[in-house]
Design an enzyme around this catalytic site. Structure first.
Site, PDB file in Angstrom:
ATOM      1  N   CYS A  42     -15.698   1.143 -14.644  1.00 37.44           N
ATOM      2  CA  CYS A  42     -15.272   1.367 -13.253  1.00 37.44           C
ATOM      3  C   CYS A  42     -15.713   0.234 -12.338  1.00 37.44           C
ATOM      4  O   CYS A  42     -14.915  -0.336 -11.602  1.00 37.44           O
ATOM      5  CB  CYS A  42     -15.831   2.704 -12.755  1.00 37.44           C
ATOM      6  N   CYS A  47     -11.848   0.414 -11.920  1.00 33.37           N
ATOM      7  CA  CYS A  47     -11.448   0.902 -10.590  1.00 33.37           C
ATOM      8  C   CYS A  47     -11.777  -0.049  -9.447  1.00 33.37           C
ATOM      9  O   CYS A  47     -10.937  -0.309  -8.582  1.00 33.37           O
ATOM     10  CB  CYS A  47     -12.138   2.232 -10.293  1.00 33.37           C
ATOM     11  N   LYS A  50     -10.065  -3.499  -9.626  1.00 33.90           N
ATOM     12  CA  LYS A  50      -8.627  -3.184  -9.537  1.00 33.90           C
ATOM     13  C   LYS A  50      -8.223  -2.925  -8.084  1.00 33.90           C
ATOM     14  O   LYS A  50      -7.264  -3.481  -7.576  1.00 33.90           O
ATOM     15  CB  LYS A  50      -8.325  -1.971 -10.415  1.00 33.90           C
ATOM     16  N   TYR A 177      -1.021   4.369 -15.989  1.00 33.96           N
ATOM     17  CA  TYR A 177      -1.726   3.920 -14.780  1.00 33.96           C
ATOM     18  C   TYR A 177      -1.923   2.401 -14.778  1.00 33.96           C
ATOM     19  O   TYR A 177      -1.600   1.723 -13.819  1.00 33.96           O
ATOM     20  CB  TYR A 177      -3.130   4.520 -14.729  1.00 33.96           C
ATOM     21  N   GLU A 181      -0.112  -0.254 -12.233  1.00 29.54           N
ATOM     22  CA  GLU A 181      -1.005  -0.837 -11.218  1.00 29.54           C
ATOM     23  C   GLU A 181      -1.059  -2.359 -11.357  1.00 29.54           C
ATOM     24  O   GLU A 181      -0.963  -3.101 -10.371  1.00 29.54           O
ATOM     25  CB  GLU A 181      -2.405  -0.227 -11.328  1.00 29.54           C
ATOM     26  N   HIS A 434       0.137  14.365  14.813  1.00 32.55           N
ATOM     27  CA  HIS A 434       1.321  13.556  15.060  1.00 32.55           C
ATOM     28  C   HIS A 434       0.968  12.254  15.761  1.00 32.55           C
ATOM     29  O   HIS A 434       0.108  12.256  16.626  1.00 32.55           O
ATOM     30  CB  HIS A 434       2.286  14.364  15.932  1.00 32.55           C
ATOM     31  N   GLU A 439       1.668  15.118   8.266  1.00 31.12           N
ATOM     32  CA  GLU A 439       2.057  16.304   9.032  1.00 31.12           C
ATOM     33  C   GLU A 439       3.231  17.031   8.373  1.00 31.12           C
ATOM     34  O   GLU A 439       3.435  18.222   8.586  1.00 31.12           O
ATOM     35  CB  GLU A 439       2.383  15.963  10.482  1.00 31.12           C
TER      36      GLU A 439
END
Ligand code: NDP
Length: 457
Positions: A42, A47, A50, A177, A181, A434, A439
């Site tokens: 990681c 991660c 990346k 993934y 990616e 908003h 939303e």
């Protein structure tokens, strides 16, 4: 019987570090054995780098629409500068992980550990044996490389971060993934990118709208997609690598990368000497408390093949320490894990896909598709997709899938509500914020379509 340690952890990645740190905090005498760098995949080659490279690649999209907001941008990209900046950051994190281990008293042993028995580990370089009441295997996983002629000419995600220069073109094999990616990273950084995948659409197992939306986004960014084809051979072609495909076609590329999954790091670990049961592809079999077939040996993280995700490994490591060293038995629920794909567009997802939910019972599906506000001043037509899947009776939210900017950030928060068994009525009661994309999740009026008895109505 007395041992050198209460706990010996093999592997200083996400799961091992958390387990070691927590066990030491609860008073155990702990050592972590690590042959590479503290932080694991990681932090060092997963991660973290990346995501940094994803940020780098996303400037391209920003520059493309900058003029619609009045900006004129004349940009160029410096790959060695990015690699050096990344290296500084992961080195900083590596030091932070190291001191987090040292603070509660964990000893870090820089060596390769091989299990020699139910309570013993041999240090390969140090050539000595250590004993422990318990051993935790947290060795993670490594990229799987298909066995084809010339496979050694390809790179994997391990090498991709530190290439001496950006290739002129890249061919990436895989549809998961890592493949999507890295395809968006390289394309965003200006590399002519082709993705080759044996299936018929990227991200098998994800919700169809996410798959098709991402596919369109990849094509929109100039990424060539070759489906239902595999690489069968690689050979040298000057500075390039020539790839031959299963349909007989061949072409040269500046680099070829395999993103064809990851396999547990168990080779040469000596698990057989202790009698630890290992399943297909080297996955260590564990019970819900991460205990292997040998009572004194536990395993957490990718090496157990439960879910190859950092936060899952961390949680497994933490709960192992809670259970064993804090008399607080806890086990990880792997059934509802939010996940994100940091491609472009980004995907965030939690719970069941539409297909899975439809086989589970009658459901209502709410879908919003719209141009993200950031794009409305430009000619970019890409649409964002937000999908809510609810049970017909009671309205329990079964799945949420988001494609578009900030999908990962949104899904992390939504996952709290889904984990609490929130219903459509709970979402409706929430006042919209908003203007935001999120939303849409709380303003759906009637279903876009429904499934009854497994059929779309
Ligand atoms: P994935 O399992 O996600 O994808 C592997 C891909 O390679 C699939 O498309 C698969 O095809 C294909 N494949 C497998 N074997 C072969 C083969 N022999 N020949 C050709 N194609 C093959 O693995 P990744 O390496 O992408 O990622 C590993 C794991 O790491 C992920 O599952 C994920 O858990 C984690 N990860 C998470 C990230 C995140 O959270 N953002 C980022 C990166 C990784 P098929 O679909 O047909 O099986």
């Amino acid at each position: 019987m007395s041992y050198d340690y209460d706990l010996l952890v093999i592997g200083a990645g996400s799961g091992g570090v958390r387990a070691a740190r927590m066990a030491a905090t609860y008073g155990a005498k702990v050592a972590v054995i690590e042959e590479f760098r503290v932080g694991g995949t990681c932090v060092i080659r997963g991660c973290v780098p990346k995501k940094l490279y994803v940020y780098a690649s996303r400037f391209k999209d920003q520059f493309d629409i900058a003029s619609s907001f009045g900006w004129q941008v004349d940009a160029s990209f410096d790959w060695p500068a990015l690699v050096a900046a990344k290296e500084r950051e992961i080195t900083r994190l590596e030091h932070a992980y190291t001191s987090n281990l040292e603070k509660p008293g964990v000893e870090i042993i820089r060596d390769r550990g091989v299990v020699t028995g139910t309570n013993s580990v041999r240090l390969v370089a140090g050539n000595r044996e250590l004993t422990a009441e318990r051993i935790l295997i947290a060795t993670g996983a490594r990229p799987f490389i298909p066995e084809i002629p010339g496979a050694e000419l390809a790179i994997t995600s391990n090498e991709a971060f530190d290439l001496p220069a950006l290739p002129r073109s890249i061919l990436i094999e895989g549809g998961g993934y890592v493949a999507v990616e890295f395809a968006t990273i390289f394309a965003g950084l200006g590399v002519d990118t082709t993705l080759i995948y044996r299936g018929d659409c990227v991200l098998r197992g994800f919700d169809e709208d996410m798959r098709r939306g991402l596919e369109a986004g990849l094509i929109d960014r100039g990424i060539r997609l070759i489906y239902q084809t595999s690489i069968t051979a690689l050979s040298e072609a000057g500075d390039d690598v020539r790839a031959t495909f299963s349909d007989g076609v061949s072409a040269p590329y500046g680099a070829v990368m395999f993103a064809t999954g990851r396999r547990p790091n168990v080779d040469g670990l000596g698990l057989e000497s202790a009698g630890v049961k290992v399943n297909d592809f080297g996955v260590i079999a564990v019970d819900k408390f991460s205990q292997t077939s040998v009572p004194s040996i536990y395993a957490v993280g990718d090496v157990t093949g439960r879910a190859q995700l950092t936060p899952v490994a961390i949680r497994e490591g933490w709960y192992f320490a809670e259970t064993v060293y804090n008399n607080n038995p806890l086990w990880v629920d792997h059934s509802l894990i939010p996940t994100a794909v940091f491609a472009e567009p980004e995907i965030g997802t939690v719970g069941l896909t539409e297909h899975e939910a439809a086989t589970h019972g009658d459901i209502d599906v709410y879908v919003a598709r719209f141009r993200p506000m950031q794009n409305t001043l430009s000619t970019r037509t890409e649409r964002m997709v937000l999908k809510l899947i609810t049970e017909k009776d009671g309205g329990k939210v079964l799945g949420v899938h988001i494609l578009g900017p900030s999908a990962a950030e949104m899904i992390q928060i939504v996952a709290i509500a889904v984990g609490m068994s929130a219903t459509k009525a709970d979402f409706d009661r929430t006042i919209a914020l908003h203007p935001s994309a999120a939303e849409e999740l709380v303003t759906f009026k009637s279903p876009s379509y429904i499934y009854r008895n497994g059929h779309k109505v």
